[in-house]
Design a protein around this motif. Structure first.
Motif, PDB file in Angstrom:
ATOM      1  N   ASN A  46       6.219   3.691   2.524  1.00  0.00           N
ATOM      2  CA  ASN A  46       5.701   4.799   3.337  1.00  0.00           C
ATOM      3  C   ASN A  46       6.363   6.127   2.968  1.00  0.00           C
ATOM      4  N   LYS A  47       7.670   6.103   2.770  1.00  0.00           N
ATOM      5  CA  LYS A  47       8.365   7.338   2.400  1.00  0.00           C
ATOM      6  C   LYS A  47       7.923   7.812   1.021  1.00  0.00           C
ATOM      7  N   ASP A  50       4.399   9.315   1.216  1.00  0.00           N
ATOM      8  CA  ASP A  50       4.446  10.629   1.869  1.00  0.00           C
ATOM      9  C   ASP A  50       4.894  11.705   0.880  1.00  0.00           C
ATOM     10  N   LYS A  53       2.081  12.286  -1.897  1.00  0.00           N
ATOM     11  CA  LYS A  53       0.874  12.964  -1.416  1.00  0.00           C
ATOM     12  C   LYS A  53       0.938  14.459  -1.725  1.00  0.00           C
ATOM     13  N   HIS A  54       2.150  15.006  -1.756  1.00  0.00           N
ATOM     14  CA  HIS A  54       2.325  16.435  -2.026  1.00  0.00           C
ATOM     15  C   HIS A  54       2.567  16.724  -3.503  1.00  0.00           C
ATOM     16  N   ARG A 165      -3.798   8.554   3.549  1.00  0.00           N
ATOM     17  CA  ARG A 165      -3.232   9.770   4.125  1.00  0.00           C
ATOM     18  C   ARG A 165      -4.199  10.945   4.056  1.00  0.00           C
TER      19      ARG A 165
END
Length: 463
Positions: A46-47, A50, A53-54, A165
């Motif tokens: 998950n980290k 995240d 995604k950027h 996401r």
């Protein structure tokens, strides 16, 4: 000194997407011998997703229209073993298949898969970011995505993690075909489809799991109740090489030595072992005439070998899964040793503490009951029904008949450092943004330094 926590920090801080993927695969490999055993890292995934995604520019995607339906994803299909055949048995002619890995796949294998799926897609681009974007583009078209991925396929997981996401509405079903090892993908799963009771037991220790679980089983082509031979002289053991590597408690070579030593007429054939599997060398030297060892064979060749055998010995310490039950259905007498890993087949209930010649018999009523239970668990039609139920969110618990044996979730923990492997070694060496000092710390801090040194020497010789 490098450890897993430091490695995770390097992954989180890394700016290069290809290096992030390589380091993540290094992390997966480092967990193969962890003590206690780790089977999933949901918080890590998950980290990581995240962060990525950027970093990944989703504006490059031409977002497709929904075509609904089902997309199966397999990292790399194979001609041998049960993994690809499991994917085929769960297929529908109106479902599609995506091969997400970058390994070469023979046209003949693609053509075979095309007989099970409406369309078979491959990703032609080589760069990691382009592959991630291509997987995102393909998955965005479907309502349901079925994962048959390799345990280390972080690339596919990143793509689906990013797509989730982006608030896309679709469901992910994770076929837990490698439930005896660590696997990426649990964080992105809505439903985990188990093939064994062992998978259920392992799920109980996975932290922060939010997915549902449902049993499907291993599909195996059914035949009439087999007529088992009673005069047993030719024994077969078949499975992946690593499933036959001895641990502190269980040894496949020791079982083979017991069989060959008990009667000079006995012969054993091993299928799936490699020439580099040193644990077979002394047994082969001692019984070189009566012990035949083959590497993995195409399915048709494997079936031909079954025809000359009288009995099938289940691999240990890790069960052979498909091969053991399939050989039984082809008329081979099933022989298994009780280990700390079980729950894949009703045949577990006839496993023994040790092997001796006077145990090679099954009473008729036991055989009839056993065959009936094997059919309930492994009949492809029943497996497909359970799979389709899961797609409708109707879940199946693990059948009682798979709960006979012991399941120690830490049975495969190992005090030794894991083996790195040539391919991953090459990927580490070619990372662009990681210094050689850090690369060497990773290689020698987390992995077997002797075997790794030999790989480095071989690489220099190859050049």
């Amino acid at each position: 000194m490098m450890d897993r926590e430091k490695l995770k920090k390097y992954i989180y801080k890394c700016e290069n997407i290809e290096d992030i993927v390589t380091l993540s695969k290094v992390y997966e490999r480092s967990l193969s011998n962890s003590n206690p055993v780790v089977y999933a890292e949901i918080d890590f995934e998950n980290k990581l997703f995240d962060i990525l995604k950027h970093k990944i520019d989703t504006n490059k995607i031409s977002w497709p229209d929904k075509i609904s339906g089902v997309l199966h994803i397999i990292t790399v299909p194979y001609n041998s073993g049960g993994h690809t055949r499991l994917c085929e048995k769960l297929a529908d002619i109106d479902a599609d298949l995506l091969i997400s890995g970058n390994e070469f796949v023979f046209d003949g294998l693609v053509n075979r898969l095309s007989t099970y799926f409406r369309n078979v897609y491959q990703i032609e681009t080589c760069s990691v970011e382009s592959r991630i974007l291509a997987i995102i583009h393909r998955c965005a078209m479907y309502d349901n995505v079925i994962l048959h991925i390799h345990p280390n396929d972080i690339t596919t997981c990143i793509a689906i993690g990013i797509l989730k996401r982006c608030d896309y509405s679709f469901s992910v079903y994770f076929v837990n075909h490698a439930d005896h090892v660590f696997s990426f993908g649990k964080s992105i799963s809505d439903v985990v489809l188990h093939i064994s009771n062992r998978g259920y037991q392992i799920d109980k220790i996975i932290k922060n799991a939010k997915y549902k679980v449902s049993f499907i089983g291993i599909p195996i082509d059914m035949k009439e109740m087999p007529k088992l031979k009673t005069d047993i002289r030719n024994f077969l053991m078949s499975g992946a090489s690593y499933k036959m590597k001895p641990d502190e408690l269980y040894s496949a070579p020791r079982v083979v030595q017991s069989i060959l030593g008990s009667d000079k007429k006995n012969k054993v054939m091993i299928i799936g072992a490699k020439g580099s599997d040193y644990w077979w060398w002394s047994t082969k030297i001692k019984y070189w005439r009566r012990l035949k060892i083959h590497e993995q064979l195409p399915y048709e060749s494997y079936i031909a070998k079954i025809s000359i055998a009288d009995a099938i010995i289940d691999t240990l310490p890790i069960t052979g899964g498909t091969a053991f039950t399939e050989s039984y259905l082809n008329g081979l007498f099933p022989i298994g040793i009780k280990t700390a890993i079980s729950g894949y087949s009703p045949l577990d209930q006839i496993k023994l503490e040790s092997v001796c010649n006077d145990t090679f018999q099954l009473h008729q009523e036991v055989q009839a009951k056993l065959y009936k239970e094997v059919k309930i668990i492994h009949d492809p039609i029943r497996v497909k029904v359970r799979f389709n139920c899961a797609l409708r969110r109707e879940y199946h618990d693990v059948p009682e008949v798979l709960k006979y044996g012991v399941n120690n979730v830490n049975a495969l923990c190992n005090k030794q450092k894991p083996y790195l492997g040539r391919q991953l070694f090459k990927e580490i060496i070619t990372m662009r943004t990681i210094s050689y000092k850090i690369k060497l710390k990773i290689i020698f801090g987390l992995f077997d330094s002797i075997r790794t040194s030999l790989e480095m020497l071989k690489k220099l010789i190859d050049k």
